[in-house]
Design an enzyme around this catalytic site. Structure first.
Site, PDB file in Angstrom:
ATOM      1  N   TYR A  52      28.866   2.437  26.409  1.00 27.83           N
ATOM      2  CA  TYR A  52      27.763   3.340  26.056  1.00 27.83           C
ATOM      3  C   TYR A  52      27.468   4.310  27.203  1.00 27.83           C
ATOM      4  O   TYR A  52      27.180   3.899  28.334  1.00 27.83           O
ATOM      5  CB  TYR A  52      26.500   2.557  25.670  1.00 27.83           C
ATOM      6  CG  TYR A  52      26.622   1.813  24.346  1.00 27.83           C
ATOM      7  CD1 TYR A  52      27.572   2.180  23.392  1.00 27.83           C
ATOM      8  CD2 TYR A  52      25.782   0.760  24.029  1.00 27.83           C
ATOM      9  CE1 TYR A  52      27.691   1.511  22.184  1.00 27.83           C
ATOM     10  CE2 TYR A  52      25.887   0.088  22.818  1.00 27.83           C
ATOM     11  CZ  TYR A  52      26.853   0.469  21.907  1.00 27.83           C
ATOM     12  OH  TYR A  52      26.956  -0.202  20.708  1.00 27.83           O
ATOM     13  N   LEU A 228      18.271   8.706   7.815  1.00 29.06           N
ATOM     14  CA  LEU A 228      17.938   8.646   6.387  1.00 29.06           C
ATOM     15  C   LEU A 228      16.585   9.268   6.076  1.00 29.06           C
ATOM     16  O   LEU A 228      16.356   9.731   4.954  1.00 29.06           O
ATOM     17  CB  LEU A 228      18.002   7.188   5.895  1.00 29.06           C
ATOM     18  CG  LEU A 228      17.070   6.139   6.508  1.00 29.06           C
ATOM     19  CD1 LEU A 228      15.793   5.971   5.696  1.00 29.06           C
ATOM     20  CD2 LEU A 228      17.786   4.792   6.572  1.00 29.06           C
TER      21      LEU A 228
HETATM   22  N1  LIG Z   1      28.568  -2.425  17.043  1.00 30.14           N
HETATM   23  C1  LIG Z   1      28.738  -1.152  16.836  1.00 30.14           C
HETATM   24  O1  LIG Z   1      29.832  -0.680  16.490  1.00 30.14           O
HETATM   25  C2  LIG Z   1      27.572  -0.229  17.033  1.00 30.14           C
HETATM   26  C3  LIG Z   1      27.674   1.126  16.669  1.00 30.14           C
HETATM   27  C4  LIG Z   1      26.555   1.948  16.861  1.00 30.14           C
HETATM   28  C5  LIG Z   1      25.391   1.416  17.415  1.00 30.14           C
HETATM   29  N2  LIG Z   1      25.335   0.096  17.782  1.00 30.14           N
HETATM   30  C6  LIG Z   1      24.110  -0.489  18.374  1.00 30.14           C
HETATM   31  O2  LIG Z   1      23.031  -0.240  17.505  1.00 30.14           O
HETATM   32  C7  LIG Z   1      21.988   0.405  18.224  1.00 30.14           C
HETATM   33  C8  LIG Z   1      21.235   1.299  17.302  1.00 30.14           C
HETATM   34  O3  LIG Z   1      22.089   2.376  16.856  1.00 30.14           O
HETATM   35  P1  LIG Z   1      21.468   3.803  16.589  1.00 30.14           P
HETATM   36  O4  LIG Z   1      20.883   4.334  17.827  1.00 30.14           O
HETATM   37  O5  LIG Z   1      22.460   4.602  15.856  1.00 30.14           O
HETATM   38  O6  LIG Z   1      20.271   3.328  15.612  1.00 30.14           O
HETATM   39  P2  LIG Z   1      19.114   3.979  14.833  1.00 30.14           P
HETATM   40  O7  LIG Z   1      17.901   3.229  15.232  1.00 30.14           O
HETATM   41  O8  LIG Z   1      19.519   3.994  13.400  1.00 30.14           O
HETATM   42  O9  LIG Z   1      19.004   5.486  15.298  1.00 30.14           O
HETATM   43  C9  LIG Z   1      18.325   5.870  16.456  1.00 30.14           C
HETATM   44  C10 LIG Z   1      18.365   7.358  16.527  1.00 30.14           C
HETATM   45  O10 LIG Z   1      17.670   7.897  15.387  1.00 30.14           O
HETATM   46  C11 LIG Z   1      16.612   8.714  15.839  1.00 30.14           C
HETATM   47  N3  LIG Z   1      15.483   8.548  14.926  1.00 30.14           N
HETATM   48  C12 LIG Z   1      15.066   7.398  14.352  1.00 30.14           C
HETATM   49  N4  LIG Z   1      14.005   7.632  13.551  1.00 30.14           N
HETATM   50  C13 LIG Z   1      13.745   8.955  13.647  1.00 30.14           C
HETATM   51  C14 LIG Z   1      12.796   9.814  13.059  1.00 30.14           C
HETATM   52  N5  LIG Z   1      11.871   9.346  12.205  1.00 30.14           N
HETATM   53  N6  LIG Z   1      12.840  11.120  13.375  1.00 30.14           N
HETATM   54  C15 LIG Z   1      13.749  11.601  14.233  1.00 30.14           C
HETATM   55  N7  LIG Z   1      14.693  10.823  14.834  1.00 30.14           N
HETATM   56  C16 LIG Z   1      14.696   9.524  14.529  1.00 30.14           C
HETATM   57  C17 LIG Z   1      16.288   8.210  17.224  1.00 30.14           C
HETATM   58  O11 LIG Z   1      15.657   9.224  17.956  1.00 30.14           O
HETATM   59  P3  LIG Z   1      14.518   8.835  19.033  1.00 30.14           P
HETATM   60  O12 LIG Z   1      15.236   8.235  20.184  1.00 30.14           O
HETATM   61  O13 LIG Z   1      13.891  10.145  19.345  1.00 30.14           O
HETATM   62  O14 LIG Z   1      13.587   7.884  18.358  1.00 30.14           O
HETATM   63  C18 LIG Z   1      17.651   7.877  17.753  1.00 30.14           C
HETATM   64  O15 LIG Z   1      18.329   9.031  18.211  1.00 30.14           O
HETATM   65  C19 LIG Z   1      22.686   1.099  19.388  1.00 30.14           C
HETATM   66  O16 LIG Z   1      21.828   1.342  20.472  1.00 30.14           O
HETATM   67  C20 LIG Z   1      23.740   0.100  19.724  1.00 30.14           C
HETATM   68  O17 LIG Z   1      23.160  -0.914  20.540  1.00 30.14           O
HETATM   69  C21 LIG Z   1      26.401  -0.722  17.581  1.00 30.14           C
END
Ligand SMILES: NC(=O)c1ccc[n+]([C@@H]2O[C@H](COP(=O)([O-])OP(=O)(O)OC[C@H]3O[C@@H](n4cnc5c(N)ncnc54)[C@H](OP(=O)(O)O)[C@@H]3O)[C@@H](O)[C@H]2O)c1
Length: 307
Positions: A52, A228
């Site tokens: 990351y 979403l």
């Molecule tokens: N195992 C794998 O292959 C894999 C792959 C991807 C991720 N992951 C893990 O899963 C975790 C979460 O993934 P993710 O970050 O994609 O998850 P997420 O929680 O679905 O998305 C977070 C992102 O969405 C934005 N967001 C959420 N709600 C919002 C809203 N209402 N308005 C505007 N922006 C919004 C956040 O911005 P803000 O920061 O401004 O809130 C952030 O950039 C990662 O940190 C990682 O640890 C694992």
């Protein structure tokens, strides 16, 4: 924040975890605030990967955490290994061990509570994975092991040689992205949703006491860009999210997480927000439990018809 027992372990951890994938864009002060906010909201489980931010996310977390007045044993730190970005996957013993050493240094810790194999490596030699896990466990560097994005047969293959229980499987899942559920509703039909693309991973994990950690719980998924919320392809879903958020007096993020928590598989969603306000509002999910009717309404409002 409710706690869940992670099956096959003695871990009792927050039912929502914070993913640190996006921390590389933060200053140390901002990172400290994010970690403090998570801890104050009851989150005690943090998900990392060696890759990351090219290692920066782990490094910034390690720096920021060491500035806080929080003991290492009051939190749970998980990392992942096995991806060489843009190039290949590598589950060799040498790579797994090197990768963990790098994570421990960046995170400024002596041990990981859990280590996951990030994405399946078709060149995997389970004997080598077993040797790496044995060594890391013996040296006290990793307490528990798991996988990510793996299907049942890939897990079975690892289990041929790996002695330690595989306790987690991290899989993409949100209220708008849930192929592992769709196929189960459409058994023996000839439509697109009936295709079982993951070997019934949801039922396999439940049968084998593997805790699913849904990643990207706010992303639209299904090869669509963006989150979403307010997504033009999910108007009806957003209407229902807003309505339920009002009814429960919580955020729509909380409803999206509550949808995952309502599933009896005891999943541990990993949110990825680096915005303290959004972290707090997402954890409101832990204060409510959706009814069966509400769960199914959210499912259908994403455009997924029940047969
Ligand atoms: N195992 C794998 O292959 C894999 C792959 C991807 C991720 N992951 C893990 O899963 C975790 C979460 O993934 P993710 O970050 O994609 O998850 P997420 O929680 O679905 O998305 C977070 C992102 O969405 C934005 N967001 C959420 N709600 C919002 C809203 N209402 N308005 C505007 N922006 C919004 C956040 O911005 P803000 O920061 O401004 O809130 C952030 O950039 C990662 O940190 C990682 O640890 C694992």
């Amino acid at each position: 924040m409710r706690k869940i027992n992670i099956a096959q372990t003695d871990l009792e951890v927050s039912e929502i975890a914070l993913g640190i994938m996006r921390m590389n864009s933060l200053s140390n002060e901002e990172a400290e605030r994010v970690i403090e906010t998570a801890l104050d909201s009851g989150i005690n489980y943090f998900d990392h990967a060696d890759i990351y931010g090219g290692g920066e996310s782990e490094r910034i977390f390690g720096e920021a955490f060491s500035e806080l007045d929080t003991s290492r044993d009051s939190v749970y730190i998980q990392s992942k290994t096995g991806i060489i970005p843009g190039k290949m996957y590598d589950f060799s013993k040498e790579h797994i061990i090197q990768s963990v050493e790098g994570s421990l240094t960046r995170l400024k810790t002596d041990y990981l509570d859990a280590l996951l194999l990030h994405r399946p490596d078709t060149l995997v030699e389970p004997e080598e994975v077993a040797e790496a896990f044995e060594q890391l466990e013996r040296q006290g560097k990793v307490r528990f092991f798991g996988v990510s994005n793996h299907n049942p047969m890939q897990i079975e293959l690892l289990k041929k040689n790996v002695r330690q229980p595989l306790v987690f499987n991290q899989l993409q899942m949100s209220v708008s992205h849930h192929p592992m559920i769709d196929a189960g509703f459409n058994v023996n039909r000839s439509n697109e949703l009936s295709i079982d693309r993951d070997g019934s991973i949801l039922d396999y994990c439940r049968l084998n006491d593997i805790t699913i950690q849904p990643w990207s719980p706010f992303q639209a998924g299904n090869d669509k860009q963006g989150i979403l919320f307010d997504h033009s392809d999910y108007e009806q879903l957003n209407k229902v999210l807003y309505r339920l958020a009002e009814e429960y007096n919580v955020s729509r993020e909380a409803i999206a997480i509550a949808w995952l928590l309502r599933h009896p598989a005891n999943m541990q969603p990993i949110i990825g927000s680096m915005n303290p306000g959004r972290i707090v509002s997402s954890t409101q999910a832990s204060s409510l439990r959706l009814s069966r009717e509400e769960w199914y309404e959210l499912y259908r409002s994403g455009g997924f018809q029940l047969p």
